[in-house]
Design an enzyme around this catalytic site. Structure first.
Site, PDB file in Angstrom:
ATOM      1  N   HIS A  31       0.831  -1.204   0.000  1.00 38.83           N
ATOM      2  CA  HIS A  31       0.000   0.000   0.000  1.00 38.83           C
ATOM      3  C   HIS A  31       0.865   1.254   0.000  1.00 38.83           C
ATOM      4  CE1 HIS A  31       0.995  -0.608   4.240  1.00 38.83           C
ATOM      5  NE2 HIS A  31       0.800   0.696   4.417  1.00 38.83           N
ATOM      6  N   ASP A  63       0.511   5.054   1.595  1.00 39.76           N
ATOM      7  CA  ASP A  63      -0.300   5.573   2.694  1.00 39.76           C
ATOM      8  C   ASP A  63      -1.313   6.616   2.214  1.00 39.76           C
ATOM      9  OD1 ASP A  63       0.813   4.007   4.704  1.00 39.76           O
ATOM     10  OD2 ASP A  63       2.462   5.410   5.029  1.00 39.76           O
ATOM     11  N   HIS A 103       4.639   0.172   0.322  1.00 40.92           N
ATOM     12  CA  HIS A 103       5.356  -0.633   1.306  1.00 40.92           C
ATOM     13  C   HIS A 103       4.462  -1.731   1.867  1.00 40.92           C
ATOM     14  CE1 HIS A 103       3.670   2.945   3.273  1.00 40.92           C
ATOM     15  NE2 HIS A 103       3.487   2.191   4.352  1.00 40.92           N
ATOM     16  N   ARG A 123       4.319   6.784  13.448  1.00 44.25           N
ATOM     17  CA  ARG A 123       4.414   7.360  12.088  1.00 44.25           C
ATOM     18  C   ARG A 123       3.900   8.793  12.048  1.00 44.25           C
ATOM     19  NH1 ARG A 123       0.725   4.816   7.761  1.00 44.25           N
ATOM     20  NH2 ARG A 123      -0.434   6.762   7.805  1.00 44.25           N
TER      21      ARG A 123
HETATM   22  C1  SIN Z   1       2.878   1.781   7.478  1.00 41.56           C
HETATM   23  O1  SIN Z   1       2.222   0.908   6.913  1.00 41.56           O
HETATM   24  O2  SIN Z   1       2.763   2.979   7.194  1.00 41.56           O
HETATM   25  C2  SIN Z   1       3.879   1.389   8.540  1.00 41.56           C
HETATM   26  C3  SIN Z   1       4.760   0.266   8.112  1.00 41.56           C
HETATM   27  C4  SIN Z   1       5.276  -0.574   9.243  1.00 41.56           C
HETATM   28  O3  SIN Z   1       4.625  -0.661  10.288  1.00 41.56           O
HETATM   29  O4  SIN Z   1       6.334  -1.173   9.073  1.00 41.56           O
END
Ligand code: SIN
Length: 283
Positions: free
Chosen positions: A99, A101, A255, A270
């Protein structure tokens, strides 16, 4: 600038590690510029040994632009702009899919800053893929077809009601979020506003269909593109240590947070920097 500053590429297409700076301290104009340039080249940057508080992480992210406040994820008590991703046996992750974000808004984030707070004994890596490399890996004929298309992105694909109804308050919050974020469209191929590079901009997390095409063609093409972007050739994989920080260009990457660590606990913070409206311009 410090002589010890070093940028080490982690692959030909995506990823670099930067050492020799402290992200929790205010960045000089020169360092800020260096990070911006490195992001354009490497798309995701990794920094070891960077303890950071939610307030300092917010200040760092704010250097890059206005911050997004997530409609359903919980946040740090002292900063609503810092999402807390606290996953374990009783709260399994929902980001173990490819995905980008927050593509369910008109101006999806330009970048995100992720800090590793608590890690499982083993596992819990994150993988990033380059939408630029994925686009460049397609034939010119398919590139041309995709460049004129739009894709629909839907908040409820990654945030379905059944995952947000543990309490009436949580369900109400989800209902409000879903009402505020109806499905919307972005170009399938996106031009980076600073570098002018073209990137594939559909992601399995939020993209539901290609509305310019008949349903069967849309499904087949999206299935191909989701498989294509997940090719290891376009990826970098990061093995976290506590207090690592990753910064990525969310306009041209996607990611996948590997969910192999359950029932152990993993906590990440985040910050998400708002971007501009995606557009496509012929190169
Ligand atoms: C996310 O999906 O923005 C975070 C990625 C993660 O938790 O490694």
């Amino acid at each position: 600038m410090s002589n010890s500053l070093r940028i080490t590429p982690l692959g030909p297409h995506i990823g670099a590690e930067i050492s020799g700076l402290t992200l929790a301290e205010p960045l000089s104009g020169q360092l800020f510029e260096l990070i911006q340039q490195a992001l354009l080249t490497h798309q995701v940057l990794f920094f070891r040994e960077q303890p950071i508080t939610p307030l300092s992480q917010r200040a760092l992210a704010h250097r890059f632009g206005d911050l997004h406040i997530h409609p359903v994820y919980p946040h740090a008590p002292e900063a609503e702009e810092i999402i807390v991703l606290d996953t374990h046996h009783d709260n399994p992750p929902d980001n173990d899919n490819w995905h980008t974000d927050v593509t369910f808004i008109e101006t999806p984030p330009a970048l995100a800053i992720l800090a590793a707070k608590q890690l499982p004994p083993v596992g819990g890596d994150t993988l990033w893929a380059s939408g630029i490399a994925a686009f460049e890996g397609l034939s010119p004929q398919l590139q041309q077809l995709l460049a004129g298309l739009e894709a629909e992105h839907d908040f409820t694909k990654s945030f379905p009601a059944h995952r947000h109804n543990a309490s009436p308050a949580e369900y109400r919050r989800w209902q409000e979020a879903a009402a505020r974020h109806p499905p919307l469209r972005h170009p399938v191929v996106r031009t980076h506003p600073l570098s002018g590079r073209q990137a594939l901009f559909v992601n399995e997390g939020f993209t539901t269909r290609l509305p310019n095409l008949p349903t069967q063609e849309s499904e087949a093409l999206l299935a191909f593109l989701f498989r294509h972007i997940a090719r290891p050739e376009y990826q970098v994989r990061w093995r976290w240590r506590e207090n690592d920080i990753a910064i990525w260009d969310n306009r041209v990457t996607q990611h996948y947070a590997n969910a192999d660590y359950l029932p152990a606990r993993r906590i990440m913070h985040r910050a998400t920097v708002l971007g501009d409206k995606p557009f496509w311009r012929a190169s």
